[in-house]
Design a protein around this motif. Structure first.
Motif, PDB file in Angstrom:
ATOM      1  N   ALA A  56       0.819  -1.215   0.000  1.00  0.00           N
ATOM      2  CA  ALA A  56       0.000   0.000   0.000  1.00  0.00           C
ATOM      3  C   ALA A  56       0.852   1.264   0.000  1.00  0.00           C
ATOM      4  N   TYR A  57       2.159   1.102  -0.222  1.00  0.00           N
ATOM      5  CA  TYR A  57       3.081   2.242  -0.235  1.00  0.00           C
ATOM      6  C   TYR A  57       3.936   2.205  -1.491  1.00  0.00           C
ATOM      7  N   ARG A  58       4.398   3.378  -1.892  1.00  0.00           N
ATOM      8  CA  ARG A  58       5.298   3.508  -3.027  1.00  0.00           C
ATOM      9  C   ARG A  58       6.446   4.443  -2.653  1.00  0.00           C
ATOM     10  N   VAL A  59       7.521   4.368  -3.429  1.00  0.00           N
ATOM     11  CA  VAL A  59       8.656   5.272  -3.265  1.00  0.00           C
ATOM     12  C   VAL A  59       8.676   6.208  -4.461  1.00  0.00           C
ATOM     13  N   THR A  60       8.630   7.503  -4.192  1.00  0.00           N
ATOM     14  CA  THR A  60       8.671   8.511  -5.247  1.00  0.00           C
ATOM     15  C   THR A  60       9.760   9.512  -4.921  1.00  0.00           C
ATOM     16  N   ASP A  61      10.822   9.515  -5.717  1.00  0.00           N
ATOM     17  CA  ASP A  61      11.945  10.426  -5.484  1.00  0.00           C
ATOM     18  C   ASP A  61      12.428  10.378  -4.039  1.00  0.00           C
ATOM     19  N   GLY A  62      12.565   9.171  -3.528  1.00  0.00           N
ATOM     20  CA  GLY A  62      13.093   8.992  -2.180  1.00  0.00           C
ATOM     21  C   GLY A  62      12.083   9.148  -1.070  1.00  0.00           C
ATOM     22  N   LEU A  63      10.831   9.439  -1.412  1.00  0.00           N
ATOM     23  CA  LEU A  63       9.784   9.598  -0.402  1.00  0.00           C
ATOM     24  C   LEU A  63       8.909   8.350  -0.357  1.00  0.00           C
ATOM     25  N   THR A  73       0.508   9.901  -7.476  1.00  0.00           N
ATOM     26  CA  THR A  73       1.937   9.596  -7.397  1.00  0.00           C
ATOM     27  C   THR A  73       2.729  10.476  -8.354  1.00  0.00           C
ATOM     28  N   ALA A  74       2.198  10.691  -9.557  1.00  0.00           N
ATOM     29  CA  ALA A  74       2.864  11.561 -10.530  1.00  0.00           C
ATOM     30  C   ALA A  74       2.919  12.996 -10.019  1.00  0.00           C
ATOM     31  N   THR A  75       1.846  13.437  -9.375  1.00  0.00           N
ATOM     32  CA  THR A  75       1.805  14.794  -8.821  1.00  0.00           C
ATOM     33  C   THR A  75       2.850  14.967  -7.729  1.00  0.00           C
ATOM     34  N   ILE A  76       2.957  13.972  -6.854  1.00  0.00           N
ATOM     35  CA  ILE A  76       3.947  14.004  -5.776  1.00  0.00           C
ATOM     36  C   ILE A  76       5.360  14.034  -6.355  1.00  0.00           C
ATOM     37  N   SER A  77       5.588  13.220  -7.383  1.00  0.00           N
ATOM     38  CA  SER A  77       6.897  13.180  -8.027  1.00  0.00           C
ATOM     39  C   SER A  77       7.248  14.521  -8.651  1.00  0.00           C
ATOM     40  N   ASN A  78       6.289  15.138  -9.335  1.00  0.00           N
ATOM     41  CA  ASN A  78       6.541  16.430  -9.977  1.00  0.00           C
ATOM     42  C   ASN A  78       6.867  17.507  -8.948  1.00  0.00           C
ATOM     43  N   ALA A  79       6.120  17.509  -7.845  1.00  0.00           N
ATOM     44  CA  ALA A  79       6.374  18.505  -6.799  1.00  0.00           C
ATOM     45  C   ALA A  79       7.764  18.315  -6.207  1.00  0.00           C
ATOM     46  N   SER A  80       8.125  17.068  -5.959  1.00  0.00           N
ATOM     47  CA  SER A  80       9.442  16.776  -5.393  1.00  0.00           C
ATOM     48  C   SER A  80      10.553  17.236  -6.334  1.00  0.00           C
ATOM     49  N   LYS A  81      10.386  16.982  -7.619  1.00  0.00           N
ATOM     50  CA  LYS A  81      11.392  17.394  -8.601  1.00  0.00           C
ATOM     51  C   LYS A  81      11.475  18.915  -8.700  1.00  0.00           C
ATOM     52  N   ASP A  82      10.321  19.584  -8.638  1.00  0.00           N
ATOM     53  CA  ASP A  82      10.320  21.050  -8.693  1.00  0.00           C
ATOM     54  C   ASP A  82      11.071  21.638  -7.499  1.00  0.00           C
ATOM     55  N   MET A  83      10.834  21.079  -6.321  1.00  0.00           N
ATOM     56  CA  MET A  83      11.517  21.578  -5.125  1.00  0.00           C
ATOM     57  C   MET A  83      13.018  21.336  -5.205  1.00  0.00           C
ATOM     58  N   ASP A  84      13.411  20.186  -5.724  1.00  0.00           N
ATOM     59  CA  ASP A  84      14.838  19.888  -5.869  1.00  0.00           C
ATOM     60  C   ASP A  84      15.485  20.794  -6.910  1.00  0.00           C
ATOM     61  N   ARG A  85      14.800  20.989  -8.026  1.00  0.00           N
ATOM     62  CA  ARG A  85      15.364  21.779  -9.121  1.00  0.00           C
ATOM     63  C   ARG A  85      15.603  23.232  -8.708  1.00  0.00           C
ATOM     64  N   LEU A  86      14.697  23.764  -7.896  1.00  0.00           N
ATOM     65  CA  LEU A  86      14.817  25.163  -7.479  1.00  0.00           C
ATOM     66  C   LEU A  86      15.486  25.314  -6.111  1.00  0.00           C
ATOM     67  N   SER A  87      15.895  24.184  -5.534  1.00  0.00           N
ATOM     68  CA  SER A  87      16.539  24.190  -4.207  1.00  0.00           C
ATOM     69  C   SER A  87      15.643  24.824  -3.147  1.00  0.00           C
ATOM     70  N   ALA A  88      14.359  24.517  -3.223  1.00  0.00           N
ATOM     71  CA  ALA A  88      13.412  24.984  -2.205  1.00  0.00           C
ATOM     72  C   ALA A  88      13.470  24.012  -1.032  1.00  0.00           C
ATOM     73  N   SER A  89      14.563  24.075  -0.287  1.00  0.00           N
ATOM     74  CA  SER A  89      14.851  23.068   0.734  1.00  0.00           C
ATOM     75  C   SER A  89      13.865  23.103   1.899  1.00  0.00           C
TER      76      SER A  89
END
Length: 209
Positions: A56-63, A73-89
């Motif tokens: 019942a769980y998945r891993v998306t970009d380390g989450l 899941t795609a939405t979560i992945s996109n958000a994670s990538k956006d935060m990483d790309r812009l360094s929104a730590s």
């Protein structure tokens, strides 16, 4: 005669035996611990094992997060990538903690951290570490970075929910989880992921911040 030190493989087997025989929460906490380890090179195998076993769980970009739908899941992945790309730590830290709270069944904590991630993303875009999400959204609507009044209202209502729901705005952990259901926490996690990508899109549109 001094006994030989246990092999790395043997030590690893003992760790796995201990951690994987614990409670549901401790097992998934251990999996997240492995995913957070930069030197651990079997993250792909963990992700695939969850898929193969229909967990019942998945891993998306380390989450590690509960499965809602392929779209979520795609939405979560996109958000994670956006935060990483812009360094929104700051936003990424809150978003990751929301995922951990979901794994631990801390629904109010997940809701709190999800909204905190949105607020942090807004602060990142506006270069403002003091104002609340409500004030920041109004600022972005005024200067055109939030282009439609309806979108502004959606984000403000997310903030309003967190402010009104007891135990969310200032989460008290598992003690206040009864105030937020699992369904609400999962919905808010996905909704906040979409909102984060939308807000960070404003940062990309206006250039570096």
């Amino acid at each position: 005669m001094i006994d030989e030190a246990p092999s790395y493989y043997g030590m690893w087997q003992e760790i796995l035996k201990k951690e994987m025989s614990g409670s549901y929460v401790s097992v998934f906490n251990f999996i997240q611990f492995l995913l957070d380890d930069e030197d651990f090179n079997r993250k792909g195998a963990i992700a695939q094992a969850l898929v193969d076993t229909r967990a019942a769980y998945r891993v998306t970009d380390g989450l590690l997060h509960p499965v809602v739908s392929d779209e979520a899941t795609a939405t979560i992945s996109n958000a994670s990538k956006d935060m990483d790309r812009l360094s929104a730590s700051g936003a990424k830290s809150h978003f990751r903690q929301a995922s951990v709270c979901l794994t631990n069944g801390d629904w109010s904590g997940a809701a709190h951290q999800s909204v905190a991630a949105v607020e942090s993303a807004a602060r990142f875009v506006c270069e403002d570490e003091k104002n609340t999400l409500s004030d920041l959204v109004k600022e972005m609507a005024k200067d055109g970075r939030i282009s439609h009044p309806a979108l502004r209202e959606v984000i403000l209502k997310i903030y309003g929910y967190a402010s009104d729901e007891k135990g969310v705005r200032h989460s008290q952990g598992a003690q206040s989880s009864e105030n937020v259901t699992e369904r609400e926490a999962l919905f808010l996690f996905g909704l906040c992921a979409s909102t984060i990508s939308y807000l960070l899109g404003a940062a990309k549109a206006v250039g570096p911040v």
